[in-house]
Design a protein around this motif. Structure first.
Motif, PDB file in Angstrom:
ATOM      1  N   ASP A 193     -61.106 -58.137 -42.099  1.00 30.82           N
ATOM      2  CA  ASP A 193     -61.343 -57.314 -40.913  1.00 30.82           C
ATOM      3  C   ASP A 193     -61.812 -58.156 -39.732  1.00 30.82           C
ATOM      4  OD1 ASP A 193     -60.705 -55.245 -42.546  1.00 30.82           O
ATOM      5  OD2 ASP A 193     -62.774 -54.551 -42.857  1.00 30.82           O
ATOM      6  N   LEU A 194     -62.551 -59.244 -40.018  1.00 33.78           N
ATOM      7  CA  LEU A 194     -63.021 -60.101 -38.927  1.00 33.78           C
ATOM      8  C   LEU A 194     -61.843 -60.735 -38.185  1.00 33.78           C
ATOM      9  CD1 LEU A 194     -66.035 -61.918 -40.666  1.00 33.78           C
ATOM     10  CD2 LEU A 194     -66.117 -60.033 -39.034  1.00 33.78           C
ATOM     11  N   TYR A 195     -60.885 -61.230 -38.938  1.00 31.47           N
ATOM     12  CA  TYR A 195     -59.715 -61.847 -38.307  1.00 31.47           C
ATOM     13  C   TYR A 195     -58.875 -60.791 -37.570  1.00 31.47           C
ATOM     14  CZ  TYR A 195     -60.774 -66.012 -41.058  1.00 31.47           C
ATOM     15  OH  TYR A 195     -61.385 -67.113 -41.594  1.00 31.47           O
ATOM     16  N   GLU A 196     -58.770 -59.618 -38.159  1.00 33.33           N
ATOM     17  CA  GLU A 196     -57.993 -58.554 -37.511  1.00 33.33           C
ATOM     18  C   GLU A 196     -58.631 -58.145 -36.189  1.00 33.33           C
ATOM     19  OE1 GLU A 196     -54.814 -56.110 -37.049  1.00 33.33           O
ATOM     20  OE2 GLU A 196     -55.142 -57.536 -38.679  1.00 33.33           O
ATOM     21  N   ASP A 231     -58.798 -58.485 -30.157  1.00 33.70           N
ATOM     22  CA  ASP A 231     -59.513 -58.890 -28.945  1.00 33.70           C
ATOM     23  C   ASP A 231     -58.811 -60.011 -28.196  1.00 33.70           C
ATOM     24  OD1 ASP A 231     -61.423 -57.002 -29.447  1.00 33.70           O
ATOM     25  OD2 ASP A 231     -62.786 -58.394 -30.470  1.00 33.70           O
ATOM     26  N   GLY A 232     -57.707 -60.509 -28.727  1.00 35.41           N
ATOM     27  CA  GLY A 232     -56.943 -61.538 -28.026  1.00 35.41           C
ATOM     28  C   GLY A 232     -57.360 -62.955 -28.324  1.00 35.41           C
ATOM     29  N   ALA A 233     -58.112 -63.177 -29.411  1.00 33.50           N
ATOM     30  CA  ALA A 233     -58.554 -64.544 -29.742  1.00 33.50           C
ATOM     31  C   ALA A 233     -57.387 -65.337 -30.298  1.00 33.50           C
ATOM     32  CB  ALA A 233     -59.685 -64.491 -30.758  1.00 33.50           C
ATOM     33  N   ALA A 270     -55.909 -69.024 -32.268  1.00 36.82           N
ATOM     34  CA  ALA A 270     -56.245 -69.630 -33.559  1.00 36.82           C
ATOM     35  C   ALA A 270     -57.494 -70.497 -33.473  1.00 36.82           C
ATOM     36  CB  ALA A 270     -55.057 -70.456 -34.055  1.00 36.82           C
ATOM     37  N   ILE A 271     -57.630 -71.248 -32.370  1.00 38.57           N
ATOM     38  CA  ILE A 271     -58.795 -72.133 -32.216  1.00 38.57           C
ATOM     39  C   ILE A 271     -60.066 -71.306 -32.089  1.00 38.57           C
ATOM     40  CG2 ILE A 271     -59.875 -73.863 -30.735  1.00 38.57           C
ATOM     41  CD1 ILE A 271     -57.107 -74.883 -30.049  1.00 38.57           C
ATOM     42  N   GLN A 272     -60.029 -70.247 -31.305  1.00 39.43           N
ATOM     43  CA  GLN A 272     -61.214 -69.400 -31.145  1.00 39.43           C
ATOM     44  C   GLN A 272     -61.578 -68.696 -32.456  1.00 39.43           C
ATOM     45  OE1 GLN A 272     -59.675 -67.008 -27.925  1.00 39.43           O
ATOM     46  NE2 GLN A 272     -60.947 -68.080 -26.402  1.00 39.43           N
ATOM     47  N   THR A 273     -60.572 -68.269 -33.187  1.00 40.33           N
ATOM     48  CA  THR A 273     -60.840 -67.639 -34.485  1.00 40.33           C
ATOM     49  C   THR A 273     -61.497 -68.623 -35.444  1.00 40.33           C
ATOM     50  OG1 THR A 273     -58.927 -66.198 -34.185  1.00 40.33           O
ATOM     51  CG2 THR A 273     -59.783 -66.430 -36.422  1.00 40.33           C
ATOM     52  N   TYR A 274     -60.991 -69.849 -35.426  1.00 39.36           N
ATOM     53  CA  TYR A 274     -61.564 -70.870 -36.313  1.00 39.36           C
ATOM     54  C   TYR A 274     -62.999 -71.196 -35.920  1.00 39.36           C
ATOM     55  CZ  TYR A 274     -62.412 -75.467 -38.353  1.00 39.36           C
ATOM     56  OH  TYR A 274     -62.973 -76.523 -39.019  1.00 39.36           O
ATOM     57  N   SER A 275     -63.246 -71.382 -34.623  1.00 35.18           N
ATOM     58  CA  SER A 275     -64.571 -71.810 -34.169  1.00 35.18           C
ATOM     59  C   SER A 275     -65.603 -70.697 -34.242  1.00 35.18           C
ATOM     60  CB  SER A 275     -64.482 -72.352 -32.739  1.00 35.18           C
ATOM     61  OG  SER A 275     -64.034 -71.343 -31.855  1.00 35.18           O
ATOM     62  N   ARG A 276     -65.146 -69.425 -34.143  1.00 29.21           N
ATOM     63  CA  ARG A 276     -66.097 -68.319 -34.099  1.00 29.21           C
ATOM     64  C   ARG A 276     -66.276 -67.614 -35.449  1.00 29.21           C
ATOM     65  NH1 ARG A 276     -69.296 -68.425 -29.571  1.00 29.21           N
ATOM     66  NH2 ARG A 276     -68.032 -69.058 -27.782  1.00 29.21           N
ATOM     67  N   ILE A 277     -65.295 -67.735 -36.331  1.00 28.47           N
ATOM     68  CA  ILE A 277     -65.370 -67.018 -37.613  1.00 28.47           C
ATOM     69  C   ILE A 277     -65.359 -67.983 -38.791  1.00 28.47           C
ATOM     70  CG2 ILE A 277     -64.248 -65.325 -39.105  1.00 28.47           C
ATOM     71  CD1 ILE A 277     -63.124 -63.983 -36.627  1.00 28.47           C
ATOM     72  N   THR A 278     -64.260 -68.760 -38.897  1.00 30.55           N
ATOM     73  CA  THR A 278     -64.084 -69.591 -40.094  1.00 30.55           C
ATOM     74  C   THR A 278     -65.146 -70.669 -40.201  1.00 30.55           C
ATOM     75  OG1 THR A 278     -61.701 -69.217 -39.911  1.00 30.55           O
ATOM     76  CG2 THR A 278     -62.436 -70.983 -41.385  1.00 30.55           C
TER      77      THR A 278
END
Length: 491
Positions: A375-378, A383-385, A387-395
């Motif tokens: 759900d976090l990635y979804e 929100d328009g993030a 791949a880099i923002q998803t990696y830096s903010r979640i992963t």
């Protein structure tokens, strides 16, 4: 800074702020640590005084059986019907007395000098004198035996006191059957742990103490037992090793320590991020044959390093397959100095270690990535993030939170990573002197000093310094990683 302002900071700013807070509060922590240390010794002195006072009062108020137990251990227990306990105490005292009279006492008497009579030759016959090595070793064992004897003597006194109180209250004392039954019931933990504790004492604690004491002697190839004596020299070895004016060891130690920390940093974080990247790529939707790719990477750790690293070291030699292929293709005219140039060798071992370390991190990261809620990635994609923002903010934050302790232990493990350096380069090329090569870590330098040069005193000093470096890094970093906080603090 308020909690709301802290939450608005970026991840690097948060880390910087936490570092600033840590070092700003370091003087206070040091003062607090010194106060705790002082209170520890004060409490220890108070407890020691209470024990001495209790021993005196027990002798004063006890009956003749208890008083005689001060001299003959176990007499009071045997006289009150606890014959089994009395025999055990008496046997321990007998063994201790015989040990001190016929063996330990002689070594303990020479412990302060580590021997005075040298080995000589008389009429072509060797007349052996004192053996400093055995004096130091058996002196340590004797000191521990004395501590154990004092503790056992104190237990003997306490048991006499308790037995008196039980008999005065009209109750019956436990017999031998009760004592033996307790070893398999209420005292079973002592029975179970006795052999492991003896093993830890003989094969871990005693060697560590022996190594620490060797650092304060002049034990080396010129003072090799039993032909030569060695003696105490205080802090002279540490001054030789740490002094910046020391042309022999000071400069070498500084270079080896710096390379050890550089190596540990790159060996830890390159493997960490590249292993995580490989895990993300393999687990990405649409990637086929995921099990095959994992199996290929795992093969590098399934083969023993003793085989793979020795083979790789030959591949990168001047006449190895790598240089042969490059020269055959016309890309180079002379062999690349993988193992002969200091900087080339250092970079090469870091790169080869990546090949070894990535599979471990890939397996660890795979298990953790599967537990990150989808759900976090979804939500991030909505929100328009990118791949880099998803990696830096979640992963990455999730990985760092879960694997923080692993990163710390991995860094410390790489400081002491003997296998990779020794099997690839043996510390070569030798350009630093004092048996230290340009790729030597502190641990491999210690090994070379011990085995090649038999410079045990300096090797022991390095061993102590390795412990200090690892302990300081552990204490500092452990208080900074988010994993030591509650899970609810994860941002």
């Amino acid at each position: 800074m308020t909690e709301l302002e802290f939450l608005k900071l970026s991840k690097p700013q948060k880390i910087g702020y936490q570092l600033l807070q840590f070092f700003a509060g370091l003087p206070g922590r040091l003062w607090g640590g010194l106060k705790k240390l002082g209170m520890f010794f004060v409490n220890l002195a108070v407890k020691l005084w209470d024990e001495i006072k209790d021993i005196c009062l027990t002798f004063k108020d006890g009956d003749w059986k208890t008083r005689l137990s001060y001299v003959v251990m176990g007499f009071g227990s045997a006289a009150r019907g606890q014959v089994f306990r009395g025999i055990l105490f008496f046997l321990f005292q007998t063994v201790f007395n015989m040990y001190m009279i016929f063996f330990g006492g002689a070594y303990l008497a020479k412990f302060g000098t580590l021997g005075t009579v040298e080995t000589t030759k008389v009429n072509r016959k060797t007349v052996y004198g004192d053996n400093s090595f055995l004096i130091l070793l058996y002196g340590i064992l004797t000191i521990f035996f004395i501590i154990a004897a004092i503790y056992t003597w104190r237990v003997n006194i306490k048991q006499n006191k308790v037995s008196e109180q039980i008999l005065k209250s009209g109750k019956k004392l436990k017999g031998a059957k009760d004592d033996i039954a307790a070893l398999a019931d209420t005292q079973f933990h002592k029975t179970l742990l006795s052999l492991p504790m003896i093993g830890i004492f003989l094969f871990t604690i005693v060697p560590i103490i022996f190594m620490v004491l060797v650092a304060f002697t002049n034990y080396d190839y010129q003072h090799q037992s039993p032909a030569k004596l060695f003696t105490w020299v205080g802090l002279e070895n540490f001054r030789t090793l740490l002094s910046p004016d020391s042309a022999s060891y000071g400069n070498t130690f500084g270079q080896v320590l710096l390379w050890t920390l550089i190596w540990a940093f790159f060996a830890t974080f390159l493997n960490y991020f590249l292993g995580m990247l490989v895990a993300i790529m393999i687990n990405k939707k649409g990637i086929k044959l995921k099990k095959m790719w994992r199996t290929i990477f795992v093969m590098t750790i399934a083969i023993p390093q003793f085989v793979s690293l020795l083979y790789v070291s030959k591949m990168f030699a001047a006449d190895g397959i790598i240089n042969s292929l490059l020269m055959g293709w016309g890309w180079i005219k002379q062999p690349l100095p993988f193992w002969t140039n200091p900087r080339w060798a250092q970079v090469t071992v870091i790169i080869i270690n990546i090949w070894i370390g990535i599979p471990y991190l890939m397996l660890i990261a795979t298990g953790i990535l599967m537990n990150i809620p989808a759900d976090l990635y979804e939500s991030a994609r909505i929100d328009g993030a990118n791949a880099i923002q998803t990696y830096s903010r979640i992963t990455l934050p999730y990985m760092l939170f879960v694997t923080g302790p692993y990163l710390l232990t991995s860094f410390i493990g790489n400081i002491n990573n003997f296998n990779v350096i020794f099997l690839l380069t043996q510390g070569k090329p030798d350009v630093l002197g004092n048996s230290a090569g340009s790729t030597d870590l502190l641990i491999t330098w210690l090994y070379a000093m011990t085995v090649d040069n038999t410079n045990y005193k300096m090797a022991a000093c390095i061993g102590i310094i390795v412990f200090v470096v690892c302990a300081v890094i552990n204490l500092v970093v452990y208080n900074l990683i988010p994993s030591v906080k509650n899970e609810e603090d994860f941002q």
